[in-house]
Design a protein around this motif. Structure first.
Motif, mmCIF file in Angstrom:
data_model
loop_
_atom_site.group_PDB
_atom_site.id
_atom_site.type_symbol
_atom_site.label_atom_id
_atom_site.label_comp_id
_atom_site.label_asym_id
_atom_site.label_seq_id
_atom_site.Cartn_x
_atom_site.Cartn_y
_atom_site.Cartn_z
ATOM 1 N N GLN A 192 -35.775 -13.213 2.121
ATOM 2 C CA GLN A 192 -36.717 -14.396 2.067
ATOM 3 C C GLN A 192 -36.008 -15.624 1.532
ATOM 4 O O GLN A 192 -36.202 -16.687 2.234
ATOM 5 C CB GLN A 192 -37.909 -14.177 1.439
ATOM 6 C CG GLN A 192 -38.738 -13.028 1.783
ATOM 7 C CD GLN A 192 -39.786 -12.590 0.811
ATOM 8 O OE1 GLN A 192 -39.950 -13.279 0.000
ATOM 9 N NE2 GLN A 192 -40.525 -11.574 1.163
ATOM 10 N N ILE A 193 -35.144 -15.527 0.851
ATOM 11 C CA ILE A 193 -34.630 -16.743 0.269
ATOM 12 C C ILE A 193 -33.282 -17.183 1.168
ATOM 13 O O ILE A 193 -33.096 -18.533 1.303
ATOM 14 C CB ILE A 193 -33.753 -16.460 -1.216
ATOM 15 C CG1 ILE A 193 -35.055 -16.561 -1.961
ATOM 16 C CG2 ILE A 193 -33.131 -17.678 -1.705
ATOM 17 C CD1 ILE A 193 -34.881 -15.977 -3.359
ATOM 18 N N THR A 194 -32.474 -16.384 1.666
ATOM 19 C CA THR A 194 -31.483 -16.831 2.537
ATOM 20 C C THR A 194 -31.704 -17.977 3.525
ATOM 21 O O THR A 194 -31.000 -18.956 3.570
ATOM 22 C CB THR A 194 -30.589 -15.603 2.893
ATOM 23 O OG1 THR A 194 -30.102 -14.835 1.817
ATOM 24 C CG2 THR A 194 -29.342 -16.062 3.651
ATOM 25 N N PRO A 195 -32.597 -17.559 4.360
ATOM 26 C CA PRO A 195 -33.263 -18.689 5.393
ATOM 27 C C PRO A 195 -33.395 -20.085 4.897
ATOM 28 O O PRO A 195 -33.142 -20.955 5.474
ATOM 29 C CB PRO A 195 -34.232 -18.078 6.438
ATOM 30 C CG PRO A 195 -34.255 -16.398 5.995
ATOM 31 C CD PRO A 195 -33.423 -16.330 4.480
ATOM 32 N N SER A 218 -35.287 -6.838 -4.981
ATOM 33 C CA SER A 218 -34.225 -7.873 -4.929
ATOM 34 C C SER A 218 -33.983 -8.207 -3.288
ATOM 35 O O SER A 218 -33.507 -9.053 -2.742
ATOM 36 C CB SER A 218 -33.199 -7.529 -5.720
ATOM 37 O OG SER A 218 -32.048 -8.250 -5.487
ATOM 38 N N ASP A 219 -33.603 -7.098 -2.743
ATOM 39 C CA ASP A 219 -33.267 -7.205 -1.350
ATOM 40 C C ASP A 219 -34.421 -7.873 -0.460
ATOM 41 O O ASP A 219 -33.932 -8.570 0.364
ATOM 42 C CB ASP A 219 -33.042 -5.582 -0.526
ATOM 43 C CG ASP A 219 -32.121 -5.052 -1.280
ATOM 44 O OD1 ASP A 219 -31.177 -5.560 -1.951
ATOM 45 O OD2 ASP A 219 -31.800 -3.948 -0.939
ATOM 46 N N GLN A 220 -35.453 -7.564 -0.858
ATOM 47 C CA GLN A 220 -36.534 -8.371 -0.101
ATOM 48 C C GLN A 220 -36.473 -9.850 -0.451
ATOM 49 O O GLN A 220 -36.574 -10.638 0.462
ATOM 50 C CB GLN A 220 -38.061 -7.939 -0.402
ATOM 51 C CG GLN A 220 -38.189 -6.578 0.280
ATOM 52 C CD GLN A 220 -39.518 -5.956 -0.293
ATOM 53 O OE1 GLN A 220 -40.254 -6.421 -1.380
ATOM 54 N NE2 GLN A 220 -39.941 -4.823 0.181
ATOM 55 N N ILE A 221 -36.303 -10.261 -1.553
ATOM 56 C CA ILE A 221 -36.387 -11.549 -1.946
ATOM 57 C C ILE A 221 -35.173 -12.338 -1.330
ATOM 58 O O ILE A 221 -35.367 -13.515 -0.756
ATOM 59 C CB ILE A 221 -36.298 -11.757 -3.558
ATOM 60 C CG1 ILE A 221 -37.625 -11.399 -4.160
ATOM 61 C CG2 ILE A 221 -35.665 -12.979 -3.901
ATOM 62 C CD1 ILE A 221 -37.616 -11.299 -5.608
#
Length: 157
Positions: free
Chosen positions: A107-110, A101-104
């Motif tokens: 990746q999603i925030t930017p 979840s942290d990895q996603i």
């Protein structure tokens, strides 16, 4: 075991005794267990109870049961790995899910920031178009029209 008491007779008691005998190699790995009829006679139970005892050993992976042929000892009870520690395993899974979840999120925030910027540009272009056409942007109108008094108000009374 004729003449020996196994305590309260039931398939679990019989399967525990058979496990002990397999462990002590009375019935060695690769060898056969006695037939259901023989076990029933030895333990003084019905054939169905003896069959259930053998099936419980089969379910634990200790023996192979081949109908019409017999029951072969696959392994000693001590050779079977203990069941996994379920709470510890659940903690591992939860940690893995959190890590993913942290990895996603990283990746999603930017990507979301870029999408927000593009959306802002599009909104300003739409506002410009409404202004050029001399129309009122529906996004800028009040959500609800002002209400008219339907009757006499306190001041007009």
């Amino acid at each position: 075991m004729a003449g020996e008491s196994v305590g309260p007779v039931g398939y679990r008691r019989i399967s525990d005794d058979l496990k002990d005998k397999i462990e002590r190699e009375v019935y060695p790995v690769g060898g056969a267990l006695p037939s259901y009829d023989s076990l029933a006679e030895t333990y003084g139970v019905k054939v169905g109870v003896a069959r259930n005892a053998v099936y419980s050993l089969r379910d634990e992976g200790i023996v192979n049961v081949t109908p019409g042929i017999g029951t072969e000892v696959r392994r000693k009870p001590s050779d079977i790995p203990p069941p996994p520690d379920i709470p510890a395993r659940l903690d591992e899974v939860a940690a893995t899910v959190q890590r993913m979840s942290d990895q996603i999120d990283g990746q999603i925030t930017p990507d979301l920031a870029d999408l927000r910027e593009q959306l802002g540009v599009l909104q300003s272009q739409i506002m410009d178009l409404y202004a050029k056409l001399g129309l009122t942007n529906p996004q800028q109108q009040p959500a609800t029209a002002p209400r008219r008094a339907g009757g006499r108000t306190a001041r007009s009374a």
